[in-house]
Scaffold this motif. Structure first.
Motif, PDB file in Angstrom:
ATOM      1  N   PHE A 116       0.803  -1.175   0.005  1.00 48.15           N
ATOM      2  CA  PHE A 116       0.026  -0.026  -0.160  1.00 48.15           C
ATOM      3  C   PHE A 116       0.710   1.225  -0.100  1.00 48.15           C
ATOM      4  O   PHE A 116       0.374   2.395  -0.320  1.00 48.15           O
ATOM      5  CB  PHE A 116      -0.939   0.188   1.238  1.00 48.15           C
ATOM      6  N   VAL A 117       1.899   1.272   0.406  1.00 46.14           N
ATOM      7  CA  VAL A 117       2.954   2.613   0.731  1.00 46.14           C
ATOM      8  C   VAL A 117       3.710   2.919  -0.499  1.00 46.14           C
ATOM      9  O   VAL A 117       3.455   3.552  -1.111  1.00 46.14           O
ATOM     10  CB  VAL A 117       3.430   2.410   1.995  1.00 46.14           C
ATOM     11  N   LEU A 118       4.633   1.674  -0.848  1.00 46.28           N
ATOM     12  CA  LEU A 118       5.671   2.058  -1.699  1.00 46.28           C
ATOM     13  C   LEU A 118       5.061   2.350  -3.039  1.00 46.28           C
ATOM     14  O   LEU A 118       5.682   3.081  -4.130  1.00 46.28           O
ATOM     15  CB  LEU A 118       6.475   0.832  -1.742  1.00 46.28           C
ATOM     16  N   PRO A 119       4.019   1.476  -3.424  1.00 45.30           N
ATOM     17  CA  PRO A 119       3.599   1.648  -4.760  1.00 45.30           C
ATOM     18  C   PRO A 119       3.022   3.197  -5.100  1.00 45.30           C
ATOM     19  O   PRO A 119       2.943   3.679  -6.177  1.00 45.30           O
ATOM     20  CB  PRO A 119       2.146   0.826  -5.209  1.00 45.30           C
ATOM     21  N   LEU A 120       2.512   3.997  -3.931  1.00 40.69           N
ATOM     22  CA  LEU A 120       2.074   5.242  -3.927  1.00 40.69           C
ATOM     23  C   LEU A 120       3.195   6.259  -3.961  1.00 40.69           C
ATOM     24  O   LEU A 120       3.245   7.598  -4.586  1.00 40.69           O
ATOM     25  CB  LEU A 120       1.206   5.719  -3.006  1.00 40.69           C
ATOM     26  N   GLY A 130      -1.385  14.630 -11.372  1.00 40.72           N
ATOM     27  CA  GLY A 130      -0.774  13.562 -10.303  1.00 40.72           C
ATOM     28  C   GLY A 130      -1.075  13.865  -8.961  1.00 40.72           C
ATOM     29  O   GLY A 130      -1.391  12.822  -8.418  1.00 40.72           O
ATOM     30  N   MET A 131      -1.262  15.070  -8.381  1.00 45.49           N
ATOM     31  CA  MET A 131      -1.766  15.111  -6.990  1.00 45.49           C
ATOM     32  C   MET A 131      -3.105  14.713  -6.749  1.00 45.49           C
ATOM     33  O   MET A 131      -3.570  13.798  -5.761  1.00 45.49           O
ATOM     34  CB  MET A 131      -1.845  16.547  -6.723  1.00 45.49           C
ATOM     35  N   VAL A 136      -6.763  10.326  -4.823  1.00 45.95           N
ATOM     36  CA  VAL A 136      -7.972   9.494  -5.047  1.00 45.95           C
ATOM     37  C   VAL A 136      -7.354   8.013  -4.559  1.00 45.95           C
ATOM     38  O   VAL A 136      -8.309   7.350  -3.989  1.00 45.95           O
ATOM     39  CB  VAL A 136      -8.271   9.589  -6.558  1.00 45.95           C
ATOM     40  N   MET A 137      -6.236   7.526  -5.107  1.00 49.04           N
ATOM     41  CA  MET A 137      -5.573   6.271  -4.659  1.00 49.04           C
ATOM     42  C   MET A 137      -5.615   6.358  -3.102  1.00 49.04           C
ATOM     43  O   MET A 137      -6.012   5.196  -2.617  1.00 49.04           O
ATOM     44  CB  MET A 137      -4.250   6.195  -5.296  1.00 49.04           C
ATOM     45  N   VAL A 138      -5.182   7.252  -2.456  1.00 47.65           N
ATOM     46  CA  VAL A 138      -5.033   7.250  -1.070  1.00 47.65           C
ATOM     47  C   VAL A 138      -6.214   6.971  -0.205  1.00 47.65           C
ATOM     48  O   VAL A 138      -6.598   6.239   0.538  1.00 47.65           O
ATOM     49  CB  VAL A 138      -4.511   8.526  -0.348  1.00 47.65           C
ATOM     50  N   ALA A 139      -7.468   7.602  -0.959  1.00 49.56           N
ATOM     51  CA  ALA A 139      -8.700   7.632  -0.504  1.00 49.56           C
ATOM     52  C   ALA A 139      -9.408   6.127  -0.672  1.00 49.56           C
ATOM     53  O   ALA A 139     -10.079   5.375   0.270  1.00 49.56           O
ATOM     54  CB  ALA A 139      -9.878   8.429  -0.881  1.00 49.56           C
ATOM     55  N   VAL A 141      -7.452   3.386  -0.779  1.00 51.22           N
ATOM     56  CA  VAL A 141      -6.498   2.359   0.058  1.00 51.22           C
ATOM     57  C   VAL A 141      -7.193   2.744   1.482  1.00 51.22           C
ATOM     58  O   VAL A 141      -7.351   1.518   2.259  1.00 51.22           O
ATOM     59  CB  VAL A 141      -5.056   2.731   0.024  1.00 51.22           C
ATOM     60  N   TYR A 142      -7.563   3.745   1.776  1.00 48.69           N
ATOM     61  CA  TYR A 142      -8.010   4.085   3.229  1.00 48.69           C
ATOM     62  C   TYR A 142      -9.169   3.330   3.500  1.00 48.69           C
ATOM     63  O   TYR A 142      -9.449   2.685   4.318  1.00 48.69           O
ATOM     64  CB  TYR A 142      -8.415   5.344   3.368  1.00 48.69           C
ATOM     65  N   VAL A 143     -10.275   3.461   2.292  1.00 45.90           N
ATOM     66  CA  VAL A 143     -11.637   2.657   2.484  1.00 45.90           C
ATOM     67  C   VAL A 143     -11.376   1.130   2.428  1.00 45.90           C
ATOM     68  O   VAL A 143     -11.940   0.664   3.200  1.00 45.90           O
ATOM     69  CB  VAL A 143     -12.590   3.094   1.387  1.00 45.90           C
ATOM     70  N   LEU A 144     -10.519   0.618   1.714  1.00 50.97           N
ATOM     71  CA  LEU A 144     -10.153  -0.741   1.590  1.00 50.97           C
ATOM     72  C   LEU A 144      -9.600  -1.138   2.959  1.00 50.97           C
ATOM     73  O   LEU A 144     -10.044  -2.295   3.501  1.00 50.97           O
ATOM     74  CB  LEU A 144      -9.035  -0.936   0.445  1.00 50.97           C
ATOM     75  N   VAL A 145      -8.566  -0.737   3.434  1.00 47.34           N
ATOM     76  CA  VAL A 145      -8.110  -0.915   4.792  1.00 47.34           C
ATOM     77  C   VAL A 145      -9.113  -0.905   5.764  1.00 47.34           C
ATOM     78  O   VAL A 145      -9.229  -1.885   6.657  1.00 47.34           O
ATOM     79  CB  VAL A 145      -7.024   0.015   5.093  1.00 47.34           C
TER      80      VAL A 145
END
Length: 206
Positions: A116-120, A130-131, A136-139, A141-145
């Motif tokens: 979850f961390v290194l790919p981002l 890009g930002m 969006v990807m962080v969101a 991952v957040y929901v997934l976790v």
């Protein structure tokens, strides 16, 4: 939102600390301190043209990224300090049960970082597109976790010397994920603090 749900969300939020720390190191340059100081000096003296100069500066994107990363890290530290007692001793309950360790998951923190961390870290945050993509990807991952209880693999907890294992109650064979410091003596009664369904902080009840 219950107190348990809040605590779970704080743990998930905190789990992104390594990501934003690494991004800060990746984008930070000492020259940024000078540019930020110069910007605020101009604003204080009423030179509003400084906003235009800042947004057209080639380092603008990197400076914004560093500020965002710094804010995330500061909030994570504040959350940890505010809930430190909950990690250590707060609201543990004991009902006289003993447990046994079924499976040790000591590599869960490393797996979390790699998944979850290194790919981002590969995203280009110096552009608006890009930002936006990154957050969006962080969101996602957040929901997934949150929805899969993967927060127990929180790398920050690993840095704080917590370990993860799959436990079973000796009497009823009910299994759960336990986070603990040091070691668990299976011959002694344990106490638990619930974080979410089937995930607990666990310690021996001395």
């Amino acid at each position: 939102m219950t107190e348990k749900e809040k605590f779970k969300n704080y743990l998930v939020f905190q789990s992104f600390f390594p990501l934003f720390f690494l991004l800060f190191v990746k984008h930070f340059q000492l020259d940024f301190v000078y540019y930020v100081r110069l910007f605020f000096e101009n604003i204080i003296h009423g030179n509003w043209f400084a906003f235009y100069l800042a947004t057209t500066n080639p380092f603008y994107g990197d400076v914004v990224v560093c500020i965002e990363c710094l804010l995330w890290m500061i909030i994570s530290i504040i959350v940890y300090l505010a809930y430190k007692q909950s990690y250590e001793t707060g609201n543990f309950e004991s009902d006289g049960k003993k447990v046994k360790i079924i499976e040790k998951k000591y590599d869960s923190g490393a797996s979390y970082l790699m998944t979850f961390v290194l790919p981002l870290m590969l995203d280009n945050l110096s552009t608006i597109n890009g930002m936006v993509t990154f957050y969006v990807m962080v969101a996602f991952v957040y929901v997934l976790v949150c929805n899969t209880n993967l927060f127990y693999a929180n790398p920050v907890l690993v840095f704080l010397n917590y370990k993860v294992a799959l436990f079973s109650e000796i009497e009823c064979e009910k299994t759960f994920i336990g986070l603990f410091k040091g070691s668990i003596d299976e011959n002694k009664i344990v106490k638990l603090k619930s974080i979410s369904d089937d995930v607990f902080f666990i310690a021996n009840d001395l």
